[in-house]
Design an enzyme around this catalytic site. Structure first.
Site, PDB file in Angstrom:
ATOM      1  CB  THR A  44      48.212  -3.944 -12.335  1.00 28.43           C
ATOM      2  OG1 THR A  44      48.450  -2.934 -11.598  1.00 28.43           O
ATOM      3  CG2 THR A  44      46.816  -4.435 -12.400  1.00 28.43           C
ATOM      4  CB  VAL A  51      51.236 -19.246 -14.377  1.00 28.79           C
ATOM      5  CG1 VAL A  51      50.197 -18.650 -13.326  1.00 28.79           C
ATOM      6  CG2 VAL A  51      50.802 -20.225 -15.242  1.00 28.79           C
ATOM      7  N   GLY A  52      51.838 -15.911 -13.961  1.00 30.98           N
ATOM      8  CA  GLY A  52      52.188 -14.776 -13.006  1.00 30.98           C
ATOM      9  C   GLY A  52      51.390 -14.907 -11.729  1.00 30.98           C
ATOM     10  CG  ASP A  53      50.444 -11.170  -9.880  1.00 34.42           C
ATOM     11  OD1 ASP A  53      50.583 -11.224 -11.104  1.00 34.42           O
ATOM     12  OD2 ASP A  53      50.353  -9.891  -9.398  1.00 34.42           O
ATOM     13  N   GLY A  64      54.517  -9.671 -11.656  1.00 34.64           N
ATOM     14  CA  GLY A  64      53.862 -10.542 -10.904  1.00 34.64           C
ATOM     15  C   GLY A  64      54.799 -11.641  -9.845  1.00 34.64           C
ATOM     16  CB  THR A 119      47.080  -7.195 -15.011  1.00 36.12           C
ATOM     17  OG1 THR A 119      48.238  -8.195 -15.118  1.00 36.12           O
ATOM     18  CG2 THR A 119      46.236  -7.853 -13.918  1.00 36.12           C
ATOM     19  CB  THR A 143      46.655 -10.479 -16.880  1.00 36.54           C
ATOM     20  OG1 THR A 143      47.814  -9.907 -17.282  1.00 36.54           O
ATOM     21  CG2 THR A 143      47.043 -12.003 -16.211  1.00 36.54           C
TER      22      THR A 143
HETATM   23  N1  GLY Z   1      50.622  -8.870 -12.901  1.00 32.20           N
HETATM   24  C1  GLY Z   1      50.521  -9.552 -13.966  1.00 32.20           C
HETATM   25  C2  GLY Z   1      51.845 -10.552 -14.367  1.00 32.20           C
HETATM   26  O1  GLY Z   1      52.649 -10.431 -14.110  1.00 32.20           O
HETATM   27  O2  GLY Z   1      51.374 -11.661 -15.040  1.00 32.20           O
END
Ligand code: GLY
Length: 371
Positions: free
Chosen positions: A271, A249-251, A274, A220, A238
């Site tokens: 970052t 899917v992350g944050d 997530g 990220t 990211t």
């Molecule tokens: N922060 C990035 C993810 O967890 O995908």
């Protein structure tokens, strides 16, 4: 407000070359995690914003800052900055050459928010497009939606004139994926609990062996900025968690989690792990804390405390009973005050009139996540 653009114009502006030139400096000296300006433009980002240049002369925060101070739209400038990381194959956390999912496929997430116009766009699990931030911007610009995912996002990108490639792996990301496959239990599909442990062990051993930058496991870049008029924007992009279950899917593309901007208040993005951020919607929390009068640093520390409080599963705790993962927030308010905060020691990137710098985040806890 960003004006509406034609598809052809979108592609042309998206691929335009950058302009300003300057040497980046890295400052590891003791520095405050927050500084106060009277709407002096500033760009903040995760550490990689002051590392990767994609073969050019500027790092991401510097490129964004220079475009902002030349009068460019703040979001356009930030996206031009993160494009350097997305396109640079050396950054294995973002875009082209990002670490792939468990099947060896690079799946990317991104979102962006434009404070002055209250508009936002995002994409998730998109494959084949090196610069998902530009697809997120196109969602903002030319649709009535916020979030497109998977095949739909890829087809949308193609229709916007962006190049869609078969594979975004580089030799490096493919070799690392093969190494991970070698280290994980060769039978691969064990019972879910054992498989989870095996994945964790394999990934951590690759970090320990120096094959993966610890910052690139969750990957990220987040980048936020404000101009002299107090216009605030942000973008996050990211390749997500390395070796993730396909479709995870992350944050990063989720408003309120990986990024939140309120044109009246400021911006925050993240970052790190997530899932911890998604459970707490920390970027929204941080902006709301700033709305209530908190400084960027104090608002960020509140979010870190919230994550700690809600991290109760044993598998996520270190021997001290604290979260065993890293998570960082990068924050700027409308007045140009900014901060980087982190669960454990980390750095962040800043560009002001003094040029690009790497500064220490304000950590909630001493030591390392694993200790
Ligand atoms: N922060 C990035 C993810 O967890 O995908």
């Amino acid at each position: 407000m960003p004006r509406k653009i034609s598809r052809r114009e979108f592609v042309r502006t998206s691929t335009a070359a950058g302009v300003a030139v300057g040497a980046s400096t890295t400052v590891f000296a003791k520095a405050p995690a927050i500084q106060t300006n009277t709407i002096k433009p500033v760009v903040v980002a995760s550490n990689n914003g002051n590392v990767y240049k994609n073969g050019g002369a500027e790092v991401g925060v510097q490129k964004a800052f220079n475009l902002i101070t030349k009068g460019g739209d703040v979001l356009d400038a930030l996206i031009a900055g993160v494009n350097l990381c997305e396109l640079d194959p050396a950054d294995t956390s973002v875009g082209y050459g990002g670490l792939p999912n468990a099947d060896g496929i690079v799946q990317l997430d991104s979102c962006c928010m434009h404070g002055p116009t209250r508009r936002a766009g995002g994409v998730a699990s998109i494959e084949g497009v090196r610069t998902p931030s530009l697809v997120a911007k196109a969602v903002l610009e030319v649709t009535d939606h916020h979030l497109l995912v998977g095949k739909g996002a890829q087809e949308f990108a193609r229709n916007m004139g962006l190049k869609v490639e078969d594979d975004l792996n580089t030799d490096k990301s493919r070799a690392l994926w093969l190494e991970w496959k070698r280290r994980i239990d060769p039978e691969h599909y064990l019972d879910p609990k054992k498989r989870g442990q095996a994945m964790e062990m394999a990934s951590l051993s690759m970090v320990r062996d120096g094959l993966i930058d610890p910052d690139h496991y969750y990957g990220t870049i987040n980048c936020d900025g404000v101009n002299s008029k107090g216009e605030v924007c942000g973008v996050t992009t990211t390749s997500g968690l390395a070796w993730k279950i396909p479709g995870r899917v992350g944050d990063s593309p989720i408003l309120g989690a990986g990024l939140y901007v309120d044109g009246d208040v400021g911006a925050a993005g993240s970052t790190g792990r997530g899932e911890a951020n998604l459970y707490n919607l920390c970027s929204f929390l941080i902006v709301e804390q700033m709305r209530m009068g908190k400084s960027p640093k104090d608002a960020g520390m509140e979010a870190l405390r919230r994550i700690q409080k809600n991290t109760v599963e044993k598998r996520l705790l270190n021997p001290r009973g604290l979260p065993n993962f890293g998570i960082n927030f990068y924050i700027v308010n409308k007045k140009g005050e900014y901060a980087g905060v982190s669960m454990y020691a980390a750095n962040y990137a800043v560009c002001t009139e003094n040029g690009p710098q790497t500064l220490p985040c304000e950590p909630l806890h001493p030591g390392r996540a694993s200790e």
